[in-house]
Design a protein around this motif. Structure first.
Motif, PDB file in Angstrom:
ATOM      1  N   ASP A  56       0.784  -1.160  -0.173  1.00 49.51           N
ATOM      2  CA  ASP A  56      -0.045  -0.018   0.133  1.00 49.51           C
ATOM      3  C   ASP A  56       0.726   1.439  -0.088  1.00 49.51           C
ATOM      4  N   GLY A  57       1.823   1.180   1.035  1.00 47.12           N
ATOM      5  CA  GLY A  57       2.874   2.558   0.818  1.00 47.12           C
ATOM      6  C   GLY A  57       3.321   2.560  -0.315  1.00 47.12           C
ATOM      7  N   ILE A  58       4.112   1.666  -0.940  1.00 48.42           N
ATOM      8  CA  ILE A  58       4.692   1.737  -2.403  1.00 48.42           C
ATOM      9  C   ILE A  58       3.761   2.343  -3.322  1.00 48.42           C
ATOM     10  N   ALA A  59       2.348   1.946  -3.419  1.00 47.96           N
ATOM     11  CA  ALA A  59       1.335   2.532  -4.510  1.00 47.96           C
ATOM     12  C   ALA A  59       1.078   3.720  -4.231  1.00 47.96           C
ATOM     13  N   GLU A  60       1.088   4.289  -2.744  1.00 45.16           N
ATOM     14  CA  GLU A  60       0.856   5.421  -2.732  1.00 45.16           C
ATOM     15  C   GLU A  60       2.132   6.438  -3.146  1.00 45.16           C
ATOM     16  N   ARG A  61       3.186   6.136  -2.709  1.00 41.82           N
ATOM     17  CA  ARG A  61       4.230   6.805  -3.116  1.00 41.82           C
ATOM     18  C   ARG A  61       4.365   6.905  -4.599  1.00 41.82           C
ATOM     19  N   VAL A  62       3.920   5.845  -5.237  1.00 42.38           N
ATOM     20  CA  VAL A  62       4.131   6.041  -6.895  1.00 42.38           C
ATOM     21  C   VAL A  62       2.899   6.746  -7.262  1.00 42.38           C
ATOM     22  N   TYR A  63       1.634   6.856  -6.755  1.00 43.59           N
ATOM     23  CA  TYR A  63       0.692   7.555  -7.061  1.00 43.59           C
ATOM     24  C   TYR A  63       0.830   9.092  -6.850  1.00 43.59           C
ATOM     25  N   SER A  64       1.782   9.356  -5.766  1.00 44.74           N
ATOM     26  CA  SER A  64       1.840  11.045  -5.515  1.00 44.74           C
ATOM     27  C   SER A  64       2.841  11.195  -6.562  1.00 44.74           C
ATOM     28  N   ARG A  65       3.495  10.615  -7.456  1.00 51.02           N
ATOM     29  CA  ARG A  65       4.237  11.426  -8.539  1.00 51.02           C
ATOM     30  C   ARG A  65       3.340  11.585  -9.998  1.00 51.02           C
ATOM     31  N   ILE A  66       2.118  11.320  -9.766  1.00 55.46           N
ATOM     32  CA  ILE A  66       1.252  11.432 -10.863  1.00 55.46           C
ATOM     33  C   ILE A  66       0.935  12.919 -11.167  1.00 55.46           C
ATOM     34  N   GLU A  67       1.285  13.628 -12.245  1.00 58.25           N
ATOM     35  CA  GLU A  67       0.919  15.025 -12.422  1.00 58.25           C
ATOM     36  C   GLU A  67      -0.387  15.386 -12.484  1.00 58.25           C
ATOM     37  N   ARG A  68      -1.103  16.301 -12.080  1.00 57.47           N
ATOM     38  CA  ARG A  68      -2.515  16.388 -12.157  1.00 57.47           C
ATOM     39  C   ARG A  68      -2.781  17.487 -13.216  1.00 57.47           C
ATOM     40  N   ALA A  69      -4.031  17.160 -13.971  1.00 59.45           N
ATOM     41  CA  ALA A  69      -4.150  18.058 -15.080  1.00 59.45           C
ATOM     42  C   ALA A  69      -4.661  19.475 -14.865  1.00 59.45           C
ATOM     43  N   ASP A  70      -4.536  20.463 -15.701  1.00 61.14           N
ATOM     44  CA  ASP A  70      -5.028  21.980 -15.208  1.00 61.14           C
ATOM     45  C   ASP A  70      -6.583  21.826 -15.299  1.00 61.14           C
TER      46      ASP A  70
END
Length: 221
Positions: A56-70
């Motif tokens: 879960d922690g790995i997935a959360e860290r990877v998801y935190s790198r997703i750039e959000r759209a305008d």
């Protein structure tokens, strides 16, 4: 003697992500992770609860790198950018979509949920409601995870080295055009796949369908 830096959750998760990338989900264990970090296995439990917590922690860290759209962009562009960014980040860490698809990880932190919230917000703006939201979000997730899982097997795998190509050549030679004429005709295209390009084209087709559905009122009730 060099003093070892104190262990923390971030270091444990970083090491776990590297270990899983090298040995796969089955190769990730508390014992192996502790050995990688140079500590006793019991020391890990000061920072993580168990393997599920690690995933879960790995997935959360990877998801935190997703750039959000305008947020000011039109809804189809927000959907495209968000989905493409999710795909790109997860493609860099294939153990994460595998853990999510096999239900070994289920991150529910704010960082993990923000991209999904952005998608749902764009779909509401398009006019989708109720079942339409669930069905549309399901289609987008199916495209993301289906594409990611397909890149680990078959013709869309990025092959490295002559040995892997030699393993495929006998299979390709066994395909008889007289028996499988359509599949044989498609083989050159299947073998020349570009995963991200193909994903982007499939996403554009899906978004075109969503735009048409929104314009006709389908999925908005």
């Amino acid at each position: 003697m060099t003093r070892r830096e104190p262990l923390n959750r971030e270091k444990v998760l970083d090491a776990a992500l590297a270990l899983a990338a090298e040995e796969g989900l089955k190769g990730l264990s508390m014992r192996k992770l502790a050995k990688t970090l140079g500590v006793e296995a019991m020391a890990l439990y000061n920072h993580v609860q168990n393997k599920t917590d690690i995933l879960d922690g790995i997935a959360e860290r990877v998801y935190s790198r997703i750039e959000r759209a305008d947020p000011a962009a039109p809804w189809p562009e927000r959907v495209r950018v968000t989905v493409l960014n999710i795909y790109r980040v997860l493609a860099e860490h294939p153990v994460v979509p595998m853990a999510l698809a096999t239900d070994e990880a289920n991150p529910n932190s704010l960082q993990a949920l923000l991209p999904i919230d952005d998608l749902v917000g764009a779909l509401y703006e398009a006019g989708f409601e109720g079942d339409g939201i669930r069905e549309t979000l399901g289609a987008l997730n199916s495209l993301i995870f289906g594409s990611l899982l397909l890149t680990t097997v078959g013709f869309t795998t990025v092959r490295r080295g002559e040995a892997e190509q030699e393993q495929m050549d006998p299979y390709l030679r066994r395909v008889d055009p007289a028996v499988l004429p359509h599949f044989s005709r498609a083989l050159p295209s299947l073998a020349a796949a570009d995963s991200e390009r193909d994903f982007a084209r499939a996403l554009d087709l899906l978004i075109s369908g969503l735009v048409a559905a929104a314009a006709s009122g389908r999925g908005t009730a």
